[in-house]
Design an enzyme around this catalytic site. Sequence first.
Site, PDB file in Angstrom:
ATOM      1  N   CYS A 100      23.125  15.403  42.009  1.00 46.41           N
ATOM      2  CA  CYS A 100      22.541  15.823  43.290  1.00 46.41           C
ATOM      3  C   CYS A 100      21.141  15.229  43.432  1.00 46.41           C
ATOM      4  CB  CYS A 100      22.419  17.343  43.369  1.00 46.41           C
ATOM      5  SG  CYS A 100      23.983  18.221  43.380  1.00 46.41           S
ATOM      6  N   ALA A 104      20.071  10.453  36.789  1.00 43.77           N
ATOM      7  CA  ALA A 104      19.076  10.309  37.836  1.00 43.77           C
ATOM      8  C   ALA A 104      18.477   8.911  37.724  1.00 43.77           C
ATOM      9  CB  ALA A 104      17.993  11.366  37.660  1.00 43.77           C
ATOM     10  N   ALA A 142      14.492  10.337  42.650  1.00 46.56           N
ATOM     11  CA  ALA A 142      14.377  11.728  42.112  1.00 46.56           C
ATOM     12  C   ALA A 142      15.717  12.397  42.297  1.00 46.56           C
ATOM     13  CB  ALA A 142      13.301  12.536  42.833  1.00 46.56           C
ATOM     14  N   THR A 143      16.414  12.586  41.246  1.00 47.91           N
ATOM     15  CA  THR A 143      17.797  13.037  41.205  1.00 47.91           C
ATOM     16  C   THR A 143      17.975  13.866  39.954  1.00 47.91           C
ATOM     17  OG1 THR A 143      18.415  10.946  42.264  1.00 47.91           O
ATOM     18  CG2 THR A 143      20.195  12.194  41.249  1.00 47.91           C
ATOM     19  N   THR A 144      18.997  14.707  39.924  1.00 47.15           N
ATOM     20  CA  THR A 144      19.308  15.424  38.690  1.00 47.15           C
ATOM     21  C   THR A 144      20.809  15.435  38.493  1.00 47.15           C
ATOM     22  OG1 THR A 144      18.828  17.433  37.415  1.00 47.15           O
ATOM     23  CG2 THR A 144      19.452  17.725  39.734  1.00 47.15           C
TER      24      THR A 144
END
Length: 496
Positions: free
Chosen positions: A339, A401, A321-323
């Site tokens: 992040c 991500a 889970a990243t953006t």
Amino acid sequence: MSARGTGVVAAGHPLTAEAGARVLREGGNAVDAAVGAMLTSFVAEPLLTGLGAGGYMLVAGGGEQAALLDFFVQAPSDRLTSGGGDGSAAPLRAIDVSFGDAAQVFHIGPASCGVYGAPAGVCAAVQRWGTLPLRELVAPAARLAREGVVLNTEQSYVARILADLLTSTPECAALWAPEGRVLGEGELLCNADLGEALLRLGEEGAAPFYSGEVAAAVCEWVWAGGGSLSAEDLAGYRAIEREPVRVRYRDREVLTNPPPAAGGTLLAYALALLNRGPQPPTLQGVIDAMAAAQSERTPEFLEGLDEEGFLERFLATRLGATTHISVLDADGRACSCTCTNGEGSGVVVPGTGIHLNNVMGEEDLNPFGFNLHPPGRRMPSMMAPSIVMRGEEVELVLGSAGSNRIRSALLQTIVGAVDHGLGAREAVEAPRVHFENGVLYAEPGIDLGGLSLGDGQVVRFGELNLFFGGVQAVQSRAGGITGAGDPRRGGVAVRA
């Protein structure tokens, strides 16, 4: 979506992208825009990032010397050797997360919390490259946190698959399940405490989060729950500027994330392997490059990442889970920022609004066992914010991500843009494959006939899926600047 003579922001949420574009319109540069977008993502994408998260920012072009700002999560102290009372540690709590056609196990709880870097990264980026005051960049995000964000389709889907996490503690459930069920699409998520924390960041900088009241509240809460994050861990944290990885690919140079992160090195290795072969590469060639990169992720590789000169030795001997937010401004300056909060630990510190990361409990970052990284070491992230240069000019700004799928998503997007001449949207939306541990995962629309997989198996997905990452890309061509957000994760691109 395209623009000539203006900037473009691509991000994982419409509010995130619009926040960055607004900063560009108000005269900020690409880094100002990326920071403004990042702060808004803490509110609009709180399951993917936040003040309790970490990340990387890559800056190049527009006359800037290329540099990578590392503000990723690092390993905390060993609870048994740290001060503070009872040395008994709480166990990690395992939860199953289903992507529909595949599943992963994540580990949460206080013991999963690493030393966060987001506040330090925000402040270091503004000080190093910014032109606008941090308090101005913070204000819209703080207001959004107080007023609330309406959950869109993508965020509500993530909330649904992470329901066990979001109800794992009373503090997290109070935010996400105030009426006993997890909030759904169209419902309002409010976090007034986070709004106050953001305002404090804008006025006082990072200090309160590492040595002040916020830091004290975080450490006391985590320690009481059986975690090992200590006041010394936070007080000693610093964002670090590093020289990016540089790898030739065709007639371009690709800049990406250097050690001690793992993702950029493995992406560079895969690109270098493909660069030896035909243009464009075959699907078999792409899969073989993925497999070769995966095979290098050994205990020795992970241990070596922290050593001086490791990158040069590695390439020379083999060649949650990243953006993500991608920005290219009118002056040709690019900023690529990734992040992550992991999936979040379920630990929300009372009075701060901060949902701490679970990076120490992520199997993707701890493939050979948990609690093996010494205190103070940056975790070997798969994140790889990247910029493709053509001569002195930025051609493509991208990142993704998707945990272990990040490098394969970026590899295929770069191949699509460089080898096949695809525009940003076509390259991002093209179906993907991912090869890992003898399994080929494939989205629909890819002909798998004639592939040689040995004893490997194939998992076919019924539609494009966030399992395959979330690439946000901005591209510069003779016709102007174009951008694309990944539909797999609700991404959008906005023109300034």
